[in-house]
Every structure is written in C-alpha cells, then in structure tokens.
Design a protein around this motif. Sequence first.
Motif, PDB file in Angstrom:
ATOM      1  N   GLY A 261       0.832  -1.212   0.000  1.00  0.00           N
ATOM      2  CA  GLY A 261       0.000   0.000   0.000  1.00  0.00           C
ATOM      3  C   GLY A 261       0.863   1.256   0.000  1.00  0.00           C
ATOM      4  O   GLY A 261       0.582   2.214  -0.724  1.00  0.00           O
TER       5      GLY A 261
ATOM      6  N   TRP B 179       2.390   1.810  -3.386  1.00  0.00           N
ATOM      7  CA  TRP B 179       1.396   2.389  -4.300  1.00  0.00           C
ATOM      8  C   TRP B 179       1.212   3.883  -3.983  1.00  0.00           C
ATOM      9  O   TRP B 179       1.245   4.728  -4.882  1.00  0.00           O
ATOM     10  CB  TRP B 179       0.060   1.642  -4.189  1.00  0.00           C
TER      11      TRP B 179
ATOM     12  N   THR C 235      -1.486  -8.636  -4.597  1.00  0.00           N
ATOM     13  CA  THR C 235      -2.579  -8.982  -3.679  1.00  0.00           C
ATOM     14  C   THR C 235      -3.203 -10.319  -4.062  1.00  0.00           C
ATOM     15  O   THR C 235      -3.543 -11.137  -3.204  1.00  0.00           O
ATOM     16  CB  THR C 235      -3.647  -7.857  -3.678  1.00  0.00           C
TER      17      THR C 235
ATOM     18  N   TRP D 118     -14.253  -2.698  -0.166  1.00  0.00           N
ATOM     19  CA  TRP D 118     -13.764  -3.753  -1.058  1.00  0.00           C
ATOM     20  C   TRP D 118     -12.496  -4.408  -0.544  1.00  0.00           C
ATOM     21  O   TRP D 118     -11.925  -5.271  -1.214  1.00  0.00           O
ATOM     22  CB  TRP D 118     -13.579  -3.188  -2.474  1.00  0.00           C
TER      23      TRP D 118
ATOM     24  N   ALA E 130      -9.998  -8.537   6.189  1.00  0.00           N
ATOM     25  CA  ALA E 130     -11.043  -9.283   6.905  1.00  0.00           C
ATOM     26  C   ALA E 130     -10.762 -10.780   6.843  1.00  0.00           C
ATOM     27  O   ALA E 130     -10.998 -11.524   7.801  1.00  0.00           O
ATOM     28  CB  ALA E 130     -12.403  -8.965   6.292  1.00  0.00           C
TER      29      ALA E 130
ATOM     30  N   LEU F 251      -7.797 -12.212   6.648  1.00  0.00           N
ATOM     31  CA  LEU F 251      -6.701 -12.526   7.577  1.00  0.00           C
ATOM     32  C   LEU F 251      -7.264 -12.705   8.980  1.00  0.00           C
ATOM     33  O   LEU F 251      -6.956 -13.672   9.689  1.00  0.00           O
ATOM     34  CB  LEU F 251      -5.654 -11.399   7.569  1.00  0.00           C
ATOM     35  N   PHE F 252      -8.105 -11.751   9.372  1.00  0.00           N
ATOM     36  CA  PHE F 252      -8.748 -11.829  10.691  1.00  0.00           C
ATOM     37  C   PHE F 252      -9.560 -13.133  10.796  1.00  0.00           C
ATOM     38  O   PHE F 252      -9.483 -13.853  11.804  1.00  0.00           O
ATOM     39  CB  PHE F 252      -9.637 -10.590  10.881  1.00  0.00           C
TER      40      PHE F 252
ATOM     41  N   ALA G 256     -18.579  -9.904  13.137  1.00  0.00           N
ATOM     42  CA  ALA G 256     -17.361  -9.082  13.102  1.00  0.00           C
ATOM     43  C   ALA G 256     -17.430  -8.214  11.856  1.00  0.00           C
ATOM     44  O   ALA G 256     -17.495  -8.727  10.735  1.00  0.00           O
ATOM     45  CB  ALA G 256     -16.134  -9.991  13.067  1.00  0.00           C
ATOM     46  N   VAL G 257     -17.444  -6.908  12.079  1.00  0.00           N
ATOM     47  CA  VAL G 257     -17.618  -5.957  10.990  1.00  0.00           C
ATOM     48  C   VAL G 257     -16.268  -5.351  10.643  1.00  0.00           C
ATOM     49  O   VAL G 257     -15.584  -4.801  11.504  1.00  0.00           O
ATOM     50  CB  VAL G 257     -18.613  -4.861  11.457  1.00  0.00           C
TER      51      VAL G 257
ATOM     52  N   GLY H 162     -13.588  -3.906  13.665  1.00  0.00           N
ATOM     53  CA  GLY H 162     -12.143  -3.829  13.470  1.00  0.00           C
ATOM     54  C   GLY H 162     -11.788  -3.523  12.028  1.00  0.00           C
ATOM     55  O   GLY H 162     -12.638  -3.519  11.143  1.00  0.00           O
TER      56      GLY H 162
ATOM     57  N   GLN I 228     -12.892  12.803  -2.653  1.00  0.00           N
ATOM     58  CA  GLN I 228     -12.369  12.121  -1.461  1.00  0.00           C
ATOM     59  C   GLN I 228     -12.232  13.106  -0.301  1.00  0.00           C
ATOM     60  O   GLN I 228     -12.464  12.753   0.848  1.00  0.00           O
ATOM     61  CB  GLN I 228     -10.996  11.542  -1.772  1.00  0.00           C
TER      62      GLN I 228
ATOM     63  N   PHE J 260     -13.891  12.220   3.226  1.00  0.00           N
ATOM     64  CA  PHE J 260     -13.147  12.091   4.490  1.00  0.00           C
ATOM     65  C   PHE J 260     -13.594  13.164   5.482  1.00  0.00           C
ATOM     66  O   PHE J 260     -13.652  12.915   6.688  1.00  0.00           O
ATOM     67  CB  PHE J 260     -11.635  12.136   4.247  1.00  0.00           C
TER      68      PHE J 260
END
Length: 342
Positions: A55, A58, A72, A105, A110, A112-113, A149-150, A178, A274, A278
């Motif tokens: 990341g 990039w 990825t 997206w 998520a 990995l968790f 779990a969100v 998380g 953006q 934000f």
Amino acid sequence: MTTAVSEADRAGYLALVGQGAQAPAVDFALALAERGVPPRDVLLDLVAPTQAAIGDLWARNEWSVAQEHAATHVSEHVVAALAAHHRPGAAERGILVVACVDGEWHALPARLFAEVVRWDGWDVRFLGASVPGPHLISYLHRHGPDVVAVSCSVPTRLAAAHRVIEAAQSTATPVLAGGRGFGPAARWGRTLGADRVAGDAREALGVLRSWPGLSLAESEPRRESFVSDDEHVLIAKRGPQLVASGMEALAERFPVVGRYTPAQREATEFDLGQIVEFLCAGLLVDDPELFGTFLDWLCVVLGTRRVPLPTVDLVLDVYQQQLYDFPRARAHLAAGHRRLAG
Ligand code: B12
C-alpha cells in the motif's frame, strides 16, 4: 532455528509477490510454517505487513495499481493455501460471521482476521467484501451467529458501518468492529456503538476470549446522539456541488487544470470528492484527527505524483467558504489548513 518471521523473510516475500510469483510465494509461506512459525504468525507477521508495504509503495507512486493487484492476488492465494494446509481443530467457541461493510472492497484484511479466529476455535462464516446491509441482516436472522465481526478498511465507509452496527444489534447479535478504517485501536468503532472493538487480529483473540456471555454492551449508553447535528449527511449531499466549485477555482488559479485531459480531470474530481468524503467521515465520528491523517496521506499521494500541494490548500479554502453555515465542518477544515501549514 527461529520460529518468528524475520525482516529477511518479509523482504523475500515482498520480492516474490512483486513478481507475481504465485507458486514460489505459497511454497515460501508453507516452508515458514514447516520451520515452526505458527500459521497465524505467517499471516500476521508476513502477509499483513507485506500488504501494508505494498500500500505504501502504491501511495508513493513506486508501484502501479496493476502491480498492487497482482501482488494482492498472490497473497490471497497464500492465505488460502495456509488455511487449507492447517485445518483448525473443533470449532467450540460459537459461530462468528465476518463481513466487510457495504462499499468496502478490502476483503483481504477481513480474511486474515477470519482465518486467525478460525484457528482459535470459532466456526467462521466469511462473507467477504462489500456486504449490503439488508443482506447481512437477513443472513444474521437466518444463521443466528453468536457474534458478527464488521470489517472496515477505509474511513469513508464509516457511515455504512454505523448503519450495519445498529441493524445487527437490533437482531440481538453483538458486534465486534475492526479494521484500519475504524482508526487507531479501532476507536471510531466504539464511537459508532460497536459492542467490542479490536485494533488488530491478535487483540481480537483476547477480546473474544474475555467477552462475558458474548452479550450486547447494554450497560454502555447507546450512541445514537454521539453527534448533535447531521452536518455529515447534508455535506455529503452537497458533494458534487463542492467538487464543481473546487474544480472551477483550480482552473482559475492553475490554468494547466483547464487543459487537463478527460482522464486527468476525472482523477482530480475523484481527489476532490475524497476530500469531501473524508471530511464527512471525520464529522460523523466528530474527530478532526480523521481528516488530519487523511490530509497527511493525501499530501504523500499527490506529492509523489508532482501535484503542487497549494492546490489542496485552495480546495480547503473553497470548501470552507461554501460551508459557511456548517461550524463543525469549518473547524475540521481550519484544523486541516493548520496541519498543511505545519
Ligand atoms: C489490496 C488493497 C486494495 C484492494 C483490495 C483487494 C482485497 N482483496 O482486499 C483494492 C484494489 C480493492 C483496493 C481499493 C482501494 N484502496 Co486499497 N489497499 C489495498 C492494500 C494495499 C492492502 C490491503 C490488505 O491486504 N491489507 C492487509 C493488512 C495490511 O490490513 P490490516 O488492516 O492490517 O488487517 C488487519 C486488521 O485491520 C484486522 N482486521 C481487519 N478486519 C477486521 C475486522 C475485525 C472485526 C477485527 C477485530 C479486526 C480486523 O485484522 C487484519 C490482520 O491483523 C491497502 C494497504 C493497507 N495498509 O492495508 C490499501 C489501502 C487500504 N487502500 C487505500 C485506498 C486509497 C484504496 C482506494 C480508495 C483506491 C482508489 N483510488 O480507488 C480503493 C477503495 C475501495 C473501497 N471502497 O473499499 C489506502 C487507504 C488510505 C486511507 N487514507 O485510508 C491504503 C491504506 C493504501 C495506501 N497506503 O494508501 N485496495
């Protein structure tokens, strides 16, 4: 022989995913596990930090979007291979649904968790990226999990997270929030009323283990009124108008903007959009730090693409003028200005 992931391991893995070398990357990760590194650590100390590094590459314009996508994809394959090779024991802790909020997206964080909690004895149902709120709720009704779990990776999806947290709780399903979108130590998850939050997957294991009865956090006051106004909603509606004013001001001050190709124009409109998104997210959680850290990040992204930073100052000015009747937004924008000056 060490059973921890080393810097050299991470450098080796980054080189492999950077080449899109799928089979060698899988072999590399499986070899670490064979060497005695717990599979959980392979995910959290090898794959996750490498993804974060990708990341940054990039953001600093050192890697293209295509390179990031290819890398990825390899990491997704590695996670699947580790999960297949290291089956969890009995799932005795209960059913846990993992879902990314609507419009989110980033499924890999998520995932990995999800794999880490699966290895810790949960029967995990992984729903993946961008789950529309109503569909998640009907899934909860049908499957009656013990916890949902969100996951949220970008703060611009916090409004969607808020809606889904409240809707899930209305089905009597406790919510664990998380992902990096919830901010440092997932503190905005707390603001938005999640029953529990965790800053990362390791912390989540402890939180889940020490959650008495997995009960809804009824003792804490519900947070419907954590902000006293709806500035974030009204400003989001005015987004296109704000972007158009910003574009006009940019073209006036920087004549080159008037000569932009359609693609350059579209990219600039995206950036201006953006800034609005934000800003709204920061207003939702009432924390100027959200907009401030976004500006830090935007300066890196634009700076490495040789976009002059005074353009950001100008856009903040325009938004501040247009939003003269929104005191909190003006305060967040003013704090942003000070941050840019610093
Ligand atoms: C791959 C990637 C993408 C892919 C995602 C593909 C996929 N299958 O996931 C795609 C191409 C879709 C994408 C899109 C975008 N991305 Co992106 N992406 C990434 C990248 C490089 C890696 C993601 C990843 O694999 N992370 C894995 C690890 C590193 O994430 P993690 O948060 O540490 O995960 C842990 C915890 O958060 C926790 N966790 C996760 N979920 C949950 C849930 C619960 C309940 C709990 C308790 C814990 C938990 O567990 C994980 C393991 O410990 C990140 C960089 C990064 N730092 O994450 C950027 C990044 C997140 N993306 C970014 C951006 C800007 C975008 C876009 C806006 C780009 C654009 N111009 O369109 C879009 C937004 C799309 C959207 N609305 O969702 C920025 C966000 C910057 C910011 N200011 O917030 C980042 C940080 C890159 C950067 N350095 O600039 N992206």
